[in-house]
Design a protein around this motif. Structure first.
Motif, PDB file in Angstrom:
ATOM      1  N   LEU A   1       0.828  -1.213   0.000  1.00  0.00           N
ATOM      2  CA  LEU A   1       0.000   0.000   0.000  1.00  0.00           C
ATOM      3  C   LEU A   1       0.860   1.261   0.000  1.00  0.00           C
ATOM      4  CD1 LEU A   1      -2.708  -1.198   2.532  1.00  0.00           C
ATOM      5  CD2 LEU A   1      -3.065  -0.746   0.101  1.00  0.00           C
ATOM      6  N   THR A   2       1.965   1.243   0.746  1.00  0.00           N
ATOM      7  CA  THR A   2       2.867   2.405   0.767  1.00  0.00           C
ATOM      8  C   THR A   2       3.449   2.653  -0.614  1.00  0.00           C
ATOM      9  OG1 THR A   2       3.437   1.958   3.074  1.00  0.00           O
ATOM     10  CG2 THR A   2       4.930   3.389   1.847  1.00  0.00           C
ATOM     11  N   LEU A   3       3.753   1.590  -1.333  1.00  0.00           N
ATOM     12  CA  LEU A   3       4.279   1.724  -2.695  1.00  0.00           C
ATOM     13  C   LEU A   3       3.269   2.400  -3.620  1.00  0.00           C
ATOM     14  CD1 LEU A   3       5.913  -1.796  -3.012  1.00  0.00           C
ATOM     15  CD2 LEU A   3       7.139   0.365  -3.195  1.00  0.00           C
ATOM     16  N   ALA A   4       1.986   2.235  -3.313  1.00  0.00           N
ATOM     17  CA  ALA A   4       0.941   2.759  -4.196  1.00  0.00           C
ATOM     18  C   ALA A   4       0.394   4.110  -3.759  1.00  0.00           C
ATOM     19  CB  ALA A   4      -0.210   1.753  -4.274  1.00  0.00           C
ATOM     20  N   MET A   5       0.852   4.633  -2.618  1.00  0.00           N
ATOM     21  CA  MET A   5       0.316   5.895  -2.114  1.00  0.00           C
ATOM     22  C   MET A   5       0.569   7.052  -3.075  1.00  0.00           C
ATOM     23  SD  MET A   5       1.130   5.791   1.973  1.00  0.00           S
ATOM     24  CE  MET A   5       0.295   4.630   3.056  1.00  0.00           C
ATOM     25  N   ALA A   6      -0.310   8.031  -3.003  1.00  0.00           N
ATOM     26  CA  ALA A   6      -0.160   9.211  -3.863  1.00  0.00           C
ATOM     27  C   ALA A   6       1.132   9.949  -3.523  1.00  0.00           C
ATOM     28  CB  ALA A   6      -1.361  10.138  -3.663  1.00  0.00           C
ATOM     29  N   GLU A   7       1.699  10.594  -4.523  1.00  0.00           N
ATOM     30  CA  GLU A   7       2.940  11.345  -4.313  1.00  0.00           C
ATOM     31  C   GLU A   7       2.723  12.487  -3.322  1.00  0.00           C
ATOM     32  OE1 GLU A   7       5.939  11.997  -7.518  1.00  0.00           O
ATOM     33  OE2 GLU A   7       4.226  11.560  -8.832  1.00  0.00           O
ATOM     34  N   SER A   8       3.752  12.729  -2.506  1.00  0.00           N
ATOM     35  CA  SER A   8       3.708  13.817  -1.529  1.00  0.00           C
ATOM     36  C   SER A   8       5.150  14.185  -1.189  1.00  0.00           C
ATOM     37  CB  SER A   8       2.963  13.373  -0.263  1.00  0.00           C
ATOM     38  OG  SER A   8       3.681  12.334   0.389  1.00  0.00           O
ATOM     39  N   LYS A   9       5.320  15.072  -0.220  1.00  0.00           N
ATOM     40  CA  LYS A   9       6.681  15.457   0.182  1.00  0.00           C
ATOM     41  C   LYS A   9       7.465  14.275   0.710  1.00  0.00           C
ATOM     42  CE  LYS A   9       5.763  20.332   1.275  1.00  0.00           C
ATOM     43  NZ  LYS A   9       5.775  21.369   2.347  1.00  0.00           N
ATOM     44  N   THR A  10       6.800  13.379   1.430  1.00  0.00           N
ATOM     45  CA  THR A  10       7.493  12.219   2.002  1.00  0.00           C
ATOM     46  C   THR A  10       7.493  11.017   1.065  1.00  0.00           C
ATOM     47  OG1 THR A  10       5.444  11.519   3.097  1.00  0.00           O
ATOM     48  CG2 THR A  10       6.969  12.908   4.365  1.00  0.00           C
ATOM     49  N   LYS A  11       6.558  10.992   0.131  1.00  0.00           N
ATOM     50  CA  LYS A  11       6.466   9.861  -0.796  1.00  0.00           C
ATOM     51  C   LYS A  11       6.731  10.364  -2.202  1.00  0.00           C
ATOM     52  CE  LYS A  11       3.210   7.758   2.338  1.00  0.00           C
ATOM     53  NZ  LYS A  11       3.361   8.896   3.294  1.00  0.00           N
ATOM     54  N   GLN A  12       7.999  10.484  -2.504  1.00  0.00           N
ATOM     55  CA  GLN A  12       8.430  11.027  -3.784  1.00  0.00           C
ATOM     56  C   GLN A  12       8.559   9.912  -4.806  1.00  0.00           C
ATOM     57  OE1 GLN A  12      11.998  13.319  -3.107  1.00  0.00           O
ATOM     58  NE2 GLN A  12      11.189  14.220  -1.230  1.00  0.00           N
ATOM     59  N   GLY A  13       8.284  10.253  -6.049  1.00  0.00           N
ATOM     60  CA  GLY A  13       8.350   9.269  -7.119  1.00  0.00           C
ATOM     61  C   GLY A  13       6.982   8.694  -7.397  1.00  0.00           C
ATOM     62  N   ALA A  14       6.738   8.365  -8.663  1.00  0.00           N
ATOM     63  CA  ALA A  14       5.445   7.795  -9.044  1.00  0.00           C
ATOM     64  C   ALA A  14       5.215   6.486  -8.299  1.00  0.00           C
ATOM     65  CB  ALA A  14       5.418   7.557 -10.552  1.00  0.00           C
ATOM     66  N   PRO A  15       3.960   6.178  -7.973  1.00  0.00           N
ATOM     67  CA  PRO A  15       3.669   4.943  -7.222  1.00  0.00           C
ATOM     68  C   PRO A  15       3.948   3.689  -8.043  1.00  0.00           C
ATOM     69  CG  PRO A  15       1.645   5.999  -7.948  1.00  0.00           C
ATOM     70  CD  PRO A  15       2.757   6.963  -8.246  1.00  0.00           C
ATOM     71  N   PHE A  16       4.094   2.592  -7.328  1.00  0.00           N
ATOM     72  CA  PHE A  16       4.227   1.273  -7.955  1.00  0.00           C
ATOM     73  C   PHE A  16       2.902   0.537  -7.808  1.00  0.00           C
ATOM     74  CE2 PHE A  16       8.786   1.978  -7.348  1.00  0.00           C
ATOM     75  CZ  PHE A  16       9.316   1.434  -8.511  1.00  0.00           C
ATOM     76  N   VAL A  17       2.514  -0.190  -8.841  1.00  0.00           N
ATOM     77  CA  VAL A  17       1.285  -0.990  -8.791  1.00  0.00           C
ATOM     78  C   VAL A  17       1.608  -2.434  -9.167  1.00  0.00           C
ATOM     79  CG1 VAL A  17      -0.277   0.921  -9.251  1.00  0.00           C
ATOM     80  CG2 VAL A  17       0.747  -0.326 -11.177  1.00  0.00           C
ATOM     81  N   PRO A  18       0.850  -3.396  -8.616  1.00  0.00           N
ATOM     82  CA  PRO A  18       1.114  -4.812  -8.924  1.00  0.00           C
ATOM     83  C   PRO A  18       0.669  -5.173 -10.333  1.00  0.00           C
ATOM     84  CG  PRO A  18      -0.833  -4.610  -7.540  1.00  0.00           C
ATOM     85  CD  PRO A  18      -0.244  -3.234  -7.643  1.00  0.00           C
ATOM     86  N   VAL A  19       1.460  -6.011 -10.979  1.00  0.00           N
ATOM     87  CA  VAL A  19       1.146  -6.458 -12.339  1.00  0.00           C
ATOM     88  C   VAL A  19       0.828  -7.955 -12.362  1.00  0.00           C
ATOM     89  CG1 VAL A  19       2.030  -6.675 -14.697  1.00  0.00           C
ATOM     90  CG2 VAL A  19       2.601  -4.657 -13.325  1.00  0.00           C
ATOM     91  N   LYS A  20       1.651  -8.741 -11.643  1.00  0.00           N
ATOM     92  CA  LYS A  20       1.427 -10.185 -11.558  1.00  0.00           C
ATOM     93  C   LYS A  20       1.788 -10.676 -10.161  1.00  0.00           C
ATOM     94  CE  LYS A  20       2.195 -11.443 -16.423  1.00  0.00           C
ATOM     95  NZ  LYS A  20       2.976 -12.297 -17.359  1.00  0.00           N
ATOM     96  N   ALA A  21       1.118 -11.738  -9.747  1.00  0.00           N
ATOM     97  CA  ALA A  21       1.410 -12.352  -8.449  1.00  0.00           C
ATOM     98  C   ALA A  21       1.457 -13.866  -8.600  1.00  0.00           C
ATOM     99  CB  ALA A  21       0.349 -11.963  -7.428  1.00  0.00           C
ATOM    100  N   ILE A  22       2.408 -14.482  -7.901  1.00  0.00           N
ATOM    101  CA  ILE A  22       2.535 -15.942  -7.932  1.00  0.00           C
ATOM    102  C   ILE A  22       2.696 -16.464  -6.505  1.00  0.00           C
ATOM    103  CG2 ILE A  22       3.815 -17.937  -8.790  1.00  0.00           C
ATOM    104  CD1 ILE A  22       4.907 -16.295 -11.027  1.00  0.00           C
ATOM    105  N   PRO A  23       1.777 -17.291  -6.019  1.00  0.00           N
ATOM    106  CA  PRO A  23       2.002 -17.969  -4.746  1.00  0.00           C
ATOM    107  C   PRO A  23       2.988 -19.126  -4.966  1.00  0.00           C
ATOM    108  CG  PRO A  23      -0.342 -17.920  -5.363  1.00  0.00           C
ATOM    109  CD  PRO A  23       0.453 -17.580  -6.577  1.00  0.00           C
ATOM    110  N   VAL A  24       3.861 -19.345  -4.004  1.00  0.00           N
ATOM    111  CA  VAL A  24       4.809 -20.471  -4.054  1.00  0.00           C
ATOM    112  C   VAL A  24       4.746 -21.187  -2.716  1.00  0.00           C
ATOM    113  CG1 VAL A  24       7.203 -21.188  -4.380  1.00  0.00           C
ATOM    114  CG2 VAL A  24       6.330 -19.194  -5.626  1.00  0.00           C
ATOM    115  N   ASP A  25       4.461 -22.476  -2.747  1.00  0.00           N
ATOM    116  CA  ASP A  25       4.348 -23.228  -1.495  1.00  0.00           C
ATOM    117  C   ASP A  25       5.732 -23.669  -1.022  1.00  0.00           C
ATOM    118  OD1 ASP A  25       3.420 -24.504   0.708  1.00  0.00           O
ATOM    119  OD2 ASP A  25       2.829 -26.334  -0.339  1.00  0.00           O
ATOM    120  N   MET A  26       6.292 -22.862  -0.114  1.00  0.00           N
ATOM    121  CA  MET A  26       7.597 -23.164   0.476  1.00  0.00           C
ATOM    122  C   MET A  26       7.465 -24.010   1.743  1.00  0.00           C
ATOM    123  SD  MET A  26       9.975 -21.514  -1.313  1.00  0.00           S
ATOM    124  CE  MET A  26      11.332 -21.263  -0.152  1.00  0.00           C
TER     125      MET A  26
END
Length: 587
Positions: free
Chosen positions: A538-563
């Motif tokens: 969620l922090t990666l996706a937060m809107a840009e601000s003084k403390t959160k600089q840089g465009a947000p990151f959003v998920p593209v793919k997810a893979i569960p792995v049974d370790m």
């Protein structure tokens, strides 16, 4: 065969054995009268805190600005409306009370008062179950067999399910976590609403594509006995008749301290079970009492076993509570351990690396680890993975399931689209397993890890495997990532970060640094505790601000792995990209 001197020294150790078998204590506050330190003895409660403050900020106020020398600061509630400050003595607490009560901090006037100690959770639970007079002798008690089954159900809760059923359950669990991300994201960044709506329509309500769970299903033998590291507790059995090296049947807070054997635990390999059995024989024959977590009497405390399932090399780490032991007795015990594994019955174990570790009650400010002493053999074992050899020291992080770790790395590589031009930033690199496994497929690897021994081992592993395009740095990720190698890497147009943090997730400062790296357009996040990692996502996706600089990151793919077959735990790999509303929602 022990000499007469050694036997005398060992007899001295058993003098406190009666302390372990004395009448069960029913007073939940009896621990306050013991000589050993506890942070509960000298505690203040501080209220009327500022509306906005940080715990680290408060600790700096207490210890650096006011120089009050606190032993610990504890927050009993999640909202932080009040907290406890603990001290080493009554004098320190009284001095702090005079200063803190009425002290103005950040436009708030602090209110401080003496806080009452909490009851010992073990004694409290025992009294709740049996009354203030202790256990009722007429009341039926768990047998050793019942205790063992309870422990097995705690350690491997899914052992009665078929493996297909386990995978379905884990898939659903990961899906629910991603759905929770979808639910909470709109409050985090409203600019992503249209993007999220589109992704939910494509991915059946999820924020990204979720691929099929990866596992060792095709090789059923590797779904049991897969753990290459276990930490076994040394304690008494349920019937309190003899020492056992195994797992506790429950937690201290639950009022349970007895230990059950691990012969029938499905995720522990047979070679490890055999090593535990031999060590248990030594503990029982030694006559030395096991450690009692309630009274802190006794000495045998823990056995850590590391096993290479490829090379079959074995490491043992014997942890002994030595606080009340004479140095001569400690030396005699160490010699007896070595003799047992080199000339005695323990020789059958074929131990490659034998360590001894002293333990005592931890005191705030003294750190959480105690030095290790190599008693016999080499100071490491060697594991093989993806055609590479890795040296593993006692404190090195290495995935507990070697075979599944290869699947994990293959999945991460495919998601990251790594090529011969790619620079890989290996964050929380451990002994370098991820970065070194990817080195032959990329331009170069830059790794960071907080554990110095692990970094040294990563450098050695690189040299040992003839890898010349990898460099590793020791320190906190949030600090090292400010260095030139991370902020201005080679091939800045093709950089991918691979993040494999501890169970609690990545430090918030490190997450914000990843966002500030303008050249970083994509990265892969590996999490062994996806629920805890959700806040990072969620922090990666937060809107840009003084403390959160840089465009947000959003998920593209997810893979569960049974370790972790036989348990509800599941690794999750999420591939993120920068969000850009002008270029198909990503760069």
């Amino acid at each position: 065969m022990k000499t007469e001197t050694e036997l005398n020294d060992l007899e001295n150790i058993t003098d406190d054995k009666t302390e372990c078998t004395e009448k069960v204590e029913s007073n939940p506050f009896a621990y306050l009268d013991r000589n050993d330190f506890t942070s509960e003895k000298f505690k203040l409660e501080v209220r009327n805190l500022p509306k906005y403050y940080g715990l680290v900020e408060f600790k700096k106020l207490i210890n650096q600005q006011l120089k009050l020398n606190s032993a610990k600061v504890k927050t009993p509630t999640r909202n932080g409306k009040w907290l406890y400050v603990c001290f080493h003595s009554e004098e320190e607490r009284s001095a702090a009370l005079d200063i803190l009560n009425g002290y103005k901090w950040k436009n708030a006037v602090l209110q401080a008062s003496v806080a009452q100690a909490v009851p010992d959770p073990l004694v409290k639970k025992r009294n709740e179950q049996f009354g203030d007079d202790g256990p009722d002798p007429k009341k039926p008690k768990l047998s050793n067999d019942e205790a063992e089954q309870q422990m097995i159900n705690n350690v491997t809760p899914l052992h009665n399910l078929s493996y297909d059923e386990q995978l379905i359950q884990k898939t659903n669990s990961i899906r629910n976590i991603l759905l929770e991300y979808t639910k909470r994201l709109p409050k985090t960044n409203k600019d992503l609403l249209s993007w999220l709506k589109e992704k939910k329509e494509i991915n059946n309500g999820l924020p990204c594509e979720m691929l099929e769970i990866q596992s060792l299903k095709e090789d059923a033998d590797k779904c049991t006995g897969y753990r290459n590291k276990c930490e076994f507790t040394i304690g008494m059995d349920m019937e309190n008749k003899e020492p056992v090296v195994g797992f506790r049947i429950g937690t201290y807070v639950q009022g349970k301290t007895c230990v059950a054997p691990i012969e029938n635990v499905s995720n522990v390999p047979q070679r490890m079970k055999t090593a535990v059995k031999y060590f248990q024989n030594f503990v029982r024959d030694s006559g030395i009492p096991v450690f009692n977590p309630e009274t802190y009497a006794g000495h045998w405390r823990q056995l850590t076993v590391r096993l290479s399932l490829k090379t079959e090399q074995l490491m043992l780490i014997c942890v002994v509570h030595t606080e009340t032991m004479e140095e001569t007795a400690i030396e005699s015990l160490k010699k007896s351990i070595v003799d047992y594994y080199t000339h005695g019955e323990g020789k059958e174990c074929k131990v490659d690396s034998l360590f001894f570790q002293k333990a005592k009650k931890r005191i705030a400010g003294e750190g959480n680890s105690f030095p290790l002493e190599l008693l016999h053999g080499q100071g490491y074992i060697v594991e093989e993975m993806k055609g590479l050899k890795f040296r593993i020291s006692p404190e090195s992080f290495f995935q507990v399931n070697t075979a599944a770790a290869e699947i994990l790395l293959n999945s991460a590589k495919e998601l990251a689209s790594i090529s011969s031009q790619t620079t890989v930033l290996d964050v929380c690199c451990g002994t370098g397993t991820i970065g070194l496994s990817l080195a032959k497929d990329c331009a170069n690897v830059v790794g960071v890890e907080i554990q110095e021994e692990a970094v040294n081992m990563a450098k050695f592993n690189a040299t040992e495997n003839g890898i010349t395009n990898a460099q590793f740095f020791c320190g906190k990720a949030e600090e090292i990532m400010n260095r030139h190698e991370f902020q201005n890497p080679e091939n800045a147009d093709d950089v991918v970060a691979v993040v494999d943090p501890p169970r609690a997730g990545l430090h918030n400062k490190a997450v914000l640094l990843l966002r500030r790296m303008k050249h970083l357009k994509r990265f892969v996040y590996l999490s062994c505790n996806p629920k805890a990692a959700l806040q990072n996502f969620l922090t990666l996706a937060m809107a840009e601000s003084k403390t959160k600089q840089g465009a947000p990151f959003v998920p593209v793919k997810a893979i569960p792995v049974d370790m972790f077959p036989q348990t509800p735990h599941c690794e999750l790999i999420v591939y993120f990209e920068r969000y850009n509303s002008n270029i198909d929602n990503k760069v």
